[in-house]
Scaffold this motif. Structure first.
Motif, mmCIF file in Angstrom:
data_model
loop_
_atom_site.group_PDB
_atom_site.id
_atom_site.type_symbol
_atom_site.label_atom_id
_atom_site.label_comp_id
_atom_site.label_asym_id
_atom_site.label_seq_id
_atom_site.Cartn_x
_atom_site.Cartn_y
_atom_site.Cartn_z
ATOM 1 N N ALA A 176 -47.211 -49.915 -75.985
ATOM 2 C CA ALA A 176 -46.170 -49.121 -75.331
ATOM 3 C C ALA A 176 -46.467 -48.985 -73.834
ATOM 4 C CB ALA A 176 -46.051 -47.748 -75.984
ATOM 5 N N ALA A 177 -47.729 -48.734 -73.519
ATOM 6 C CA ALA A 177 -48.118 -48.613 -72.110
ATOM 7 C C ALA A 177 -47.871 -49.934 -71.385
ATOM 8 C CB ALA A 177 -49.575 -48.202 -72.002
ATOM 9 N N GLU A 178 -48.230 -50.997 -72.055
ATOM 10 C CA GLU A 178 -48.048 -52.304 -71.444
ATOM 11 C C GLU A 178 -46.560 -52.574 -71.186
ATOM 12 O OE1 GLU A 178 -50.701 -55.337 -72.935
ATOM 13 O OE2 GLU A 178 -49.145 -56.860 -72.652
ATOM 14 N N ARG A 179 -45.759 -52.217 -72.147
ATOM 15 C CA ARG A 179 -44.312 -52.413 -71.988
ATOM 16 C C ARG A 179 -43.781 -51.675 -70.767
ATOM 17 N NH1 ARG A 179 -43.673 -50.971 -77.227
ATOM 18 N NH2 ARG A 179 -44.160 -52.809 -78.421
ATOM 19 N N ARG A 180 -44.206 -50.423 -70.625
ATOM 20 C CA ARG A 180 -43.748 -49.617 -69.483
ATOM 21 C C ARG A 180 -44.178 -50.261 -68.172
ATOM 22 N NH1 ARG A 180 -45.401 -45.287 -72.846
ATOM 23 N NH2 ARG A 180 -47.443 -45.278 -71.860
ATOM 24 N N ASP B 116 -52.415 -52.878 -62.969
ATOM 25 C CA ASP B 116 -51.886 -51.612 -63.490
ATOM 26 C C ASP B 116 -52.275 -51.402 -64.949
ATOM 27 O OD1 ASP B 116 -48.716 -51.305 -61.652
ATOM 28 O OD2 ASP B 116 -50.818 -51.057 -61.069
ATOM 29 N N ILE B 117 -52.238 -52.462 -65.719
ATOM 30 C CA ILE B 117 -52.648 -52.353 -67.120
ATOM 31 C C ILE B 117 -54.121 -51.967 -67.190
ATOM 32 C CG2 ILE B 117 -53.107 -53.712 -69.204
ATOM 33 C CD1 ILE B 117 -50.437 -55.215 -68.526
ATOM 34 N N ALA C 86 -54.634 -48.298 -66.477
ATOM 35 C CA ALA C 86 -54.283 -47.459 -67.632
ATOM 36 C C ALA C 86 -55.387 -47.515 -68.690
ATOM 37 C CB ALA C 86 -52.955 -47.922 -68.223
ATOM 38 N N GLU C 87 -55.877 -48.697 -68.941
ATOM 39 C CA GLU C 87 -56.948 -48.849 -69.926
ATOM 40 C C GLU C 87 -58.212 -48.115 -69.514
ATOM 41 O OE1 GLU C 87 -55.711 -53.291 -71.568
ATOM 42 O OE2 GLU C 87 -57.456 -53.032 -70.260
ATOM 43 N N GLU C 88 -58.496 -48.153 -68.219
ATOM 44 C CA GLU C 88 -59.713 -47.470 -67.747
ATOM 45 C C GLU C 88 -59.604 -45.959 -67.946
ATOM 46 O OE1 GLU C 88 -62.559 -48.752 -66.972
ATOM 47 O OE2 GLU C 88 -61.798 -50.779 -67.247
ATOM 48 N N ALA C 89 -58.383 -45.446 -67.796
ATOM 49 C CA ALA C 89 -58.192 -44.011 -68.056
ATOM 50 C C ALA C 89 -58.569 -43.700 -69.500
ATOM 51 C CB ALA C 89 -56.744 -43.616 -67.773
#
Lengths: 149, 149
Positions: free
Chosen positions: B24-28, B111-112, B115-118
DNA sequence: GCCTATCATATGCGCCTGCTTATGAATTGT
DNA sequence: ACAATTCATAAGCAGGCGCATATGATAGGC
Protein backbone atom coordinates in the motif's frame (compact mmCIF):
# COMPACT_ATOMS: atom_id res chain seq x y z
CA UNK A 1 22.04 4.36 11.44
CA UNK A 2 21.50 2.56 8.14
CA UNK A 3 24.69 2.29 6.18
CA UNK A 4 24.29 4.44 3.06
CA UNK A 5 26.36 2.00 1.06
CA UNK A 6 23.99 -0.80 1.95
CA UNK A 7 22.55 -2.27 -1.21
CA UNK A 8 19.30 -4.09 -0.76
CA UNK A 9 16.11 -4.58 -2.63
CA UNK A 10 12.87 -2.98 -1.54
CA UNK A 11 11.34 -4.79 1.42
CA UNK A 12 8.24 -5.65 -0.54
CA UNK A 13 10.36 -7.14 -3.28
CA UNK A 14 12.27 -9.18 -0.72
CA UNK A 15 9.14 -10.37 0.99
CA UNK A 16 7.20 -11.16 -2.14
CA UNK A 17 8.79 -14.51 -3.06
CA UNK A 18 8.68 -15.67 0.54
CA UNK A 19 5.07 -14.69 0.96
CA UNK A 20 4.01 -16.25 -2.34
CA UNK A 21 5.84 -19.49 -1.53
CA UNK A 22 4.16 -19.68 1.86
CA UNK A 23 0.76 -19.07 0.28
CA UNK A 24 1.36 -21.73 -2.37
CA UNK A 25 2.38 -24.24 0.28
CA UNK A 26 -0.67 -23.37 2.33
CA UNK A 27 -2.91 -23.83 -0.68
CA UNK A 28 -1.48 -27.30 -1.33
CA UNK A 29 -1.86 -28.34 2.28
CA UNK A 30 -5.39 -27.01 2.59
CA UNK A 31 -6.38 -28.70 -0.66
CA UNK A 32 -5.28 -32.01 0.86
CA UNK A 33 -7.41 -31.28 3.89
CA UNK A 34 -10.29 -30.31 1.61
CA UNK A 35 -10.80 -26.93 3.11
CA UNK A 36 -10.61 -23.52 1.47
CA UNK A 37 -8.18 -20.85 2.53
CA UNK A 38 -10.97 -18.59 3.70
CA UNK A 39 -12.53 -21.54 5.47
CA UNK A 40 -9.28 -22.18 7.27
CA UNK A 41 -8.95 -18.50 8.12
CA UNK A 42 -12.40 -18.51 9.64
CA UNK A 43 -11.80 -21.65 11.69
CA UNK A 44 -8.40 -20.38 12.87
CA UNK A 45 -9.92 -17.08 13.94
CA UNK A 46 -12.75 -18.78 15.82
CA UNK A 47 -10.60 -21.43 17.45
CA UNK A 48 -10.38 -20.90 21.17
CA UNK A 49 -12.19 -17.58 20.95
CA UNK A 50 -15.57 -16.53 22.28
CA UNK A 51 -18.40 -16.46 19.77
CA UNK A 52 -18.51 -13.44 17.53
CA UNK A 53 -20.72 -11.85 14.97
CA UNK A 54 -20.11 -12.44 11.31
CA UNK A 55 -19.24 -8.80 10.75
CA UNK A 56 -16.69 -8.80 13.55
CA UNK A 57 -15.13 -12.00 12.29
CA UNK A 58 -14.93 -10.78 8.72
CA UNK A 59 -13.22 -7.61 9.85
CA UNK A 60 -10.75 -9.46 12.01
CA UNK A 61 -9.57 -11.71 9.20
CA UNK A 62 -9.64 -9.07 6.49
CA UNK A 63 -12.48 -10.68 4.61
CA UNK A 64 -15.27 -8.96 2.73
CA UNK A 65 -18.35 -9.42 4.89
CA UNK A 66 -20.58 -9.87 1.87
CA UNK A 67 -18.40 -12.47 0.22
CA UNK A 68 -17.64 -14.48 3.32
CA UNK A 69 -21.27 -15.66 3.51
CA UNK A 70 -20.69 -18.48 1.05
CA UNK A 71 -17.72 -19.72 3.02
CA UNK A 72 -19.69 -19.60 6.25
CA UNK A 73 -22.52 -21.53 4.59
CA UNK A 74 -20.09 -24.24 3.53
CA UNK A 75 -18.48 -24.45 6.93
CA UNK A 76 -21.89 -24.69 8.55
CA UNK A 77 -23.03 -27.36 6.09
CA UNK A 78 -19.87 -29.34 6.85
CA UNK A 79 -20.57 -29.12 10.56
CA UNK A 80 -17.48 -27.07 11.33
CA UNK A 81 -19.19 -23.95 12.68
CA UNK A 82 -22.41 -23.04 14.38
CA UNK A 83 -24.42 -19.88 13.78
CA UNK A 84 -26.55 -18.92 16.74
CA UNK A 85 -28.76 -15.87 17.15
CA UNK A 86 -27.36 -13.31 19.57
CA UNK A 87 -29.89 -12.90 22.40
CA UNK A 88 -28.79 -9.29 22.78
CA UNK A 89 -29.41 -8.31 19.15
CA UNK A 90 -31.63 -10.30 16.86
CA UNK A 91 -29.92 -9.05 13.71
CA UNK A 92 -26.73 -10.82 14.67
CA UNK A 93 -25.59 -14.40 14.21
CA UNK A 94 -22.88 -15.47 16.61
CA UNK A 95 -20.31 -17.81 15.14
CA UNK A 96 -18.48 -20.51 16.99
CA UNK A 97 -16.41 -23.47 15.91
CA UNK A 98 -17.55 -27.06 16.52
CA UNK A 99 -15.33 -29.85 17.81
CA UNK A 100 -15.15 -31.22 14.27
CA UNK A 101 -14.21 -27.78 13.00
CA UNK A 102 -11.52 -27.44 15.59
CA UNK A 103 -10.06 -30.84 14.73
CA UNK A 104 -10.09 -29.98 11.01
CA UNK A 105 -8.42 -26.65 11.64
CA UNK A 106 -5.75 -28.05 13.89
CA UNK A 107 -4.93 -30.91 11.56
CA UNK A 108 -4.35 -28.50 8.70
CA UNK A 109 -2.45 -26.16 10.94
CA UNK A 110 -0.12 -28.97 12.02
CA UNK A 111 0.84 -29.63 8.40
CA UNK A 112 1.33 -25.93 7.73
CA UNK A 113 3.46 -25.70 10.86
CA UNK A 114 5.59 -28.62 9.73
CA UNK A 115 6.23 -26.99 6.36
CA UNK A 116 7.14 -23.72 8.02
CA UNK A 117 9.50 -25.45 10.41
CA UNK A 118 11.35 -26.96 7.46
CA UNK A 119 11.86 -23.44 6.20
CA UNK A 120 12.82 -21.97 9.56
CA UNK A 121 15.31 -24.80 10.01
CA UNK A 122 17.39 -23.10 7.32
CA UNK A 123 18.12 -20.37 9.86
CA UNK A 124 20.27 -20.36 12.93
CA UNK A 125 18.36 -20.52 16.21
CA UNK A 126 19.15 -16.88 16.87
CA UNK A 127 17.99 -15.84 13.42
CA UNK A 128 14.81 -17.81 13.88
CA UNK A 129 13.98 -16.21 17.16
CA UNK A 130 14.75 -12.73 15.96
CA UNK A 131 12.79 -13.19 12.75
CA UNK A 132 9.72 -14.30 14.67
CA UNK A 133 10.21 -11.54 17.22
CA UNK A 134 10.36 -8.97 14.45
CA UNK A 135 7.19 -10.26 12.85
CA UNK A 136 5.49 -10.15 16.23
CA UNK A 137 6.75 -6.62 16.79
CA UNK A 138 5.44 -5.49 13.44
CA UNK A 139 2.09 -7.14 14.11
CA UNK A 140 1.55 -4.75 17.02
CA UNK A 141 2.52 -1.59 15.14
CA UNK A 142 0.36 0.79 13.15
CA UNK A 143 2.20 -0.09 9.96
CA UNK A 144 0.27 2.20 7.67
CA UNK A 145 0.89 5.21 9.88
CA UNK A 146 4.60 4.53 10.17
CA UNK A 147 4.97 3.95 6.44
CA UNK A 148 2.99 7.07 5.61
CA UNK A 149 5.16 9.45 7.69
CA UNK B 1 14.62 -27.29 18.46
CA UNK B 2 11.30 -25.40 18.26
CA UNK B 3 9.63 -25.18 21.61
CA UNK B 4 6.44 -27.24 21.41
CA UNK B 5 4.67 -24.84 23.71
CA UNK B 6 5.44 -21.96 21.39
CA UNK B 7 2.23 -20.34 20.28
CA UNK B 8 2.47 -18.40 17.07
CA UNK B 9 0.35 -17.70 14.07
CA UNK B 10 1.08 -19.21 10.68
CA UNK B 11 3.96 -17.45 8.98
CA UNK B 12 1.77 -16.39 6.09
CA UNK B 13 -0.70 -14.88 8.50
CA UNK B 14 2.10 -13.02 10.25
CA UNK B 15 3.58 -11.77 7.02
CA UNK B 16 0.33 -10.78 5.39
CA UNK B 17 -0.32 -7.47 7.18
CA UNK B 18 3.29 -6.43 6.80
CA UNK B 19 3.36 -7.29 3.14
CA UNK B 20 0.04 -5.57 2.44
CA UNK B 21 1.12 -2.44 4.29
CA UNK B 22 4.36 -2.30 2.34
CA UNK B 23 2.46 -2.71 -0.93
CA UNK B 24 0.00 0.00 0.00
CA UNK B 25 2.84 2.38 0.86
CA UNK B 26 4.55 1.56 -2.37
CA UNK B 27 1.39 2.22 -4.31
CA UNK B 28 0.99 5.65 -2.73
CA UNK B 29 4.60 6.57 -3.40
CA UNK B 30 4.52 5.36 -6.97
CA UNK B 31 1.29 7.21 -7.62
CA UNK B 32 3.05 10.42 -6.55
CA UNK B 33 5.83 9.63 -8.96
CA UNK B 34 3.26 8.89 -11.66
CA UNK B 35 4.56 5.47 -12.41
CA UNK B 36 2.81 2.11 -12.18
CA UNK B 37 3.98 -0.68 -9.94
CA UNK B 38 4.79 -2.89 -12.90
CA UNK B 39 6.53 0.06 -14.53
CA UNK B 40 8.64 0.51 -11.43
CA UNK B 41 9.36 -3.21 -11.28
CA UNK B 42 10.56 -3.14 -14.86
CA UNK B 43 12.79 -0.12 -14.33
CA UNK B 44 14.21 -1.56 -11.12
CA UNK B 45 15.00 -4.82 -12.82
CA UNK B 46 16.68 -3.11 -15.75
CA UNK B 47 18.63 -0.61 -13.68
CA UNK B 48 22.32 -1.31 -13.80
CA UNK B 49 21.80 -4.56 -15.68
CA UNK B 50 22.77 -5.54 -19.20
CA UNK B 51 20.02 -5.40 -21.80
CA UNK B 52 17.63 -8.32 -21.77
CA UNK B 53 14.81 -9.71 -23.80
CA UNK B 54 11.25 -8.99 -22.84
CA UNK B 55 10.62 -12.64 -22.04
CA UNK B 56 13.63 -12.84 -19.74
CA UNK B 57 12.67 -9.65 -17.99
CA UNK B 58 9.07 -10.73 -17.50
CA UNK B 59 10.20 -13.98 -16.01
CA UNK B 60 12.67 -12.33 -13.67
CA UNK B 61 10.07 -10.00 -12.18
CA UNK B 62 7.24 -12.51 -12.08
CA UNK B 63 5.20 -10.75 -14.70
CA UNK B 64 3.03 -12.28 -17.36
CA UNK B 65 4.93 -11.78 -20.60
CA UNK B 66 1.76 -11.11 -22.56
CA UNK B 67 0.41 -8.53 -20.15
CA UNK B 68 3.65 -6.71 -19.60
CA UNK B 69 3.57 -5.41 -23.20
CA UNK B 70 1.28 -2.52 -22.32
CA UNK B 71 3.56 -1.47 -19.50
CA UNK B 72 6.58 -1.64 -21.76
CA UNK B 73 4.77 0.45 -24.36
CA UNK B 74 4.03 3.11 -21.75
CA UNK B 75 7.59 3.13 -20.46
CA UNK B 76 8.90 3.42 -23.98
CA UNK B 77 6.49 6.23 -24.83
CA UNK B 78 7.60 8.06 -21.68
CA UNK B 79 11.22 7.70 -22.72
CA UNK B 80 12.17 5.52 -19.77
CA UNK B 81 13.21 2.41 -21.69
CA UNK B 82 14.59 1.54 -25.08
CA UNK B 83 13.67 -1.50 -27.11
CA UNK B 84 16.38 -2.53 -29.53
CA UNK B 85 16.45 -5.51 -31.90
CA UNK B 86 18.87 -8.21 -30.81
CA UNK B 87 21.44 -8.64 -33.61
CA UNK B 88 21.75 -12.29 -32.64
CA UNK B 89 18.06 -13.08 -32.97
CA UNK B 90 15.62 -10.92 -34.88
CA UNK B 91 12.63 -12.14 -32.92
CA UNK B 92 13.96 -10.52 -29.77
CA UNK B 93 13.75 -6.96 -28.49
CA UNK B 94 16.43 -6.10 -25.98
CA UNK B 95 15.30 -3.77 -23.23
CA UNK B 96 17.43 -1.23 -21.48
CA UNK B 97 16.66 1.69 -19.21
CA UNK B 98 17.33 5.29 -20.32
CA UNK B 99 18.93 7.94 -18.13
CA UNK B 100 15.49 9.44 -17.58
CA UNK B 101 14.15 6.05 -16.65
CA UNK B 102 16.94 5.48 -14.21
CA UNK B 103 16.36 8.85 -12.59
CA UNK B 104 12.63 8.16 -12.30
CA UNK B 105 13.26 4.75 -10.81
CA UNK B 106 15.81 5.96 -8.30
CA UNK B 107 13.68 8.88 -7.20
CA UNK B 108 10.78 6.57 -6.44
CA UNK B 109 13.10 4.08 -4.82
CA UNK B 110 14.49 6.75 -2.51
CA UNK B 111 11.01 7.51 -1.21
CA UNK B 112 10.22 3.84 -0.78
CA UNK B 113 13.51 3.38 1.04
CA UNK B 114 12.70 6.27 3.37
CA UNK B 115 9.34 4.76 4.24
CA UNK B 116 10.93 1.40 4.89
CA UNK B 117 13.59 2.94 7.10
CA UNK B 118 10.87 4.49 9.24
CA UNK B 119 9.53 1.01 9.74
CA UNK B 120 12.89 -0.64 10.34
CA UNK B 121 13.68 2.08 12.87
CA UNK B 122 11.11 0.41 15.12
CA UNK B 123 13.59 -2.45 15.51
CA UNK B 124 16.84 -2.66 17.38
CA UNK B 125 19.94 -2.52 15.19
CA UNK B 126 20.54 -6.22 15.79
CA UNK B 127 16.95 -7.08 14.90
CA UNK B 128 17.18 -5.01 11.77
CA UNK B 129 20.34 -6.69 10.60
CA UNK B 130 19.08 -10.17 11.34
CA UNK B 131 15.73 -9.50 9.69
CA UNK B 132 17.40 -8.34 6.51
CA UNK B 133 19.87 -11.22 6.65
CA UNK B 134 17.03 -13.69 6.97
CA UNK B 135 15.21 -12.21 4.00
CA UNK B 136 18.41 -12.36 2.00
CA UNK B 137 18.95 -15.97 3.07
CA UNK B 138 15.44 -16.91 2.03
CA UNK B 139 15.87 -15.16 -1.30
CA UNK B 140 18.64 -17.62 -2.19
CA UNK B 141 16.73 -20.75 -1.16
CA UNK B 142 14.46 -22.98 -3.24
CA UNK B 143 11.49 -22.05 -1.07
CA UNK B 144 8.94 -24.19 -2.88
CA UNK B 145 11.10 -27.29 -2.57
CA UNK B 146 11.73 -26.77 1.12
CA UNK B 147 8.08 -26.08 1.86
CA UNK B 148 6.97 -29.11 -0.12
CA UNK B 149 9.14 -31.64 1.69
C1' DG C 1 13.80 -28.46 -46.56
C1' DC C 2 10.59 -29.25 -43.25
C1' DC C 3 8.98 -29.43 -38.67
C1' DT C 4 9.16 -27.70 -34.09
C1' DA C 5 9.98 -24.16 -30.96
C1' DT C 6 10.41 -19.32 -29.58
C1' DC C 7 9.62 -14.16 -29.60
C1' DA C 8 6.49 -10.35 -29.27
C1' DT C 9 1.87 -9.30 -29.48
C1' DA C 10 -3.16 -9.38 -28.84
C1' DT C 11 -6.95 -11.27 -26.69
C1' DG C 12 -10.19 -14.54 -24.36
C1' DC C 13 -11.80 -17.06 -20.15
C1' DG C 14 -12.45 -17.79 -15.44
C1' DC C 15 -11.51 -16.57 -10.88
C1' DC C 16 -10.82 -13.42 -7.16
C1' DT C 17 -11.19 -9.03 -4.94
C1' DG C 18 -12.57 -4.25 -3.47
C1' DC C 19 -16.30 -1.72 -3.36
C1' DT C 20 -21.01 -0.64 -4.04
C1' DT C 21 -26.06 -1.03 -3.93
C1' DA C 22 -30.27 -2.98 -2.35
C1' DT C 23 -33.40 -5.61 0.75
C1' DG C 24 -35.89 -6.87 5.04
C1' DA C 25 -35.42 -7.07 9.81
C1' DA C 26 -33.85 -5.18 13.97
C1' DT C 27 -31.70 -1.68 16.85
C1' DT C 28 -30.40 2.91 18.25
C1' DG C 29 -30.90 7.84 18.70
C1' DT C 30 -33.62 11.97 18.96
C1' DA D 1 -42.86 7.69 16.80
C1' DC D 2 -39.84 8.31 13.36
C1' DA D 3 -35.37 8.57 11.13
C1' DA D 4 -30.91 6.76 10.84
C1' DT D 5 -28.00 2.95 11.42
C1' DT D 6 -26.64 -1.86 11.49
C1' DC D 7 -26.82 -6.97 10.43
C1' DA D 8 -26.90 -10.63 7.15
C1' DT D 9 -27.55 -11.51 2.53
C1' DA D 10 -27.37 -11.27 -2.55
C1' DA D 11 -25.49 -9.48 -6.46
C1' DG D 12 -23.37 -6.00 -9.74
C1' DC D 13 -19.18 -3.58 -11.65
C1' DA D 14 -14.49 -2.96 -12.68
C1' DG D 15 -9.85 -4.27 -12.31
C1' DG D 16 -6.16 -7.54 -11.89
C1' DC D 17 -4.21 -11.98 -12.61
C1' DG D 18 -3.07 -16.83 -14.22
C1' DC D 19 -3.34 -19.25 -18.03
C1' DA D 20 -4.36 -20.32 -22.63
C1' DT D 21 -4.72 -19.58 -27.65
C1' DA D 22 -3.51 -17.55 -31.97
C1' DT D 23 -0.62 -14.93 -35.30
C1' DG D 24 3.47 -13.76 -38.15
C1' DA D 25 8.25 -13.80 -38.09
C1' DT D 26 12.35 -16.08 -36.90
C1' DA D 27 15.54 -19.62 -35.28
C1' DG D 28 17.03 -24.37 -34.27
C1' DG D 29 17.03 -29.33 -34.98
C1' DC D 30 16.83 -33.30 -37.84
Amino acid sequence: MPDQSERRADLAAMLHPLFQALLAAERRILARHEISMWGYSVLSALDGQPARSQAALAQSIGADKTRIIGTLDELQDAGYIIREPDPADRRVHLLSVTDAGQRKCRAAQADIRAAEEALLAELTPAQRRTFLDVLTTFADLPLDDILRA
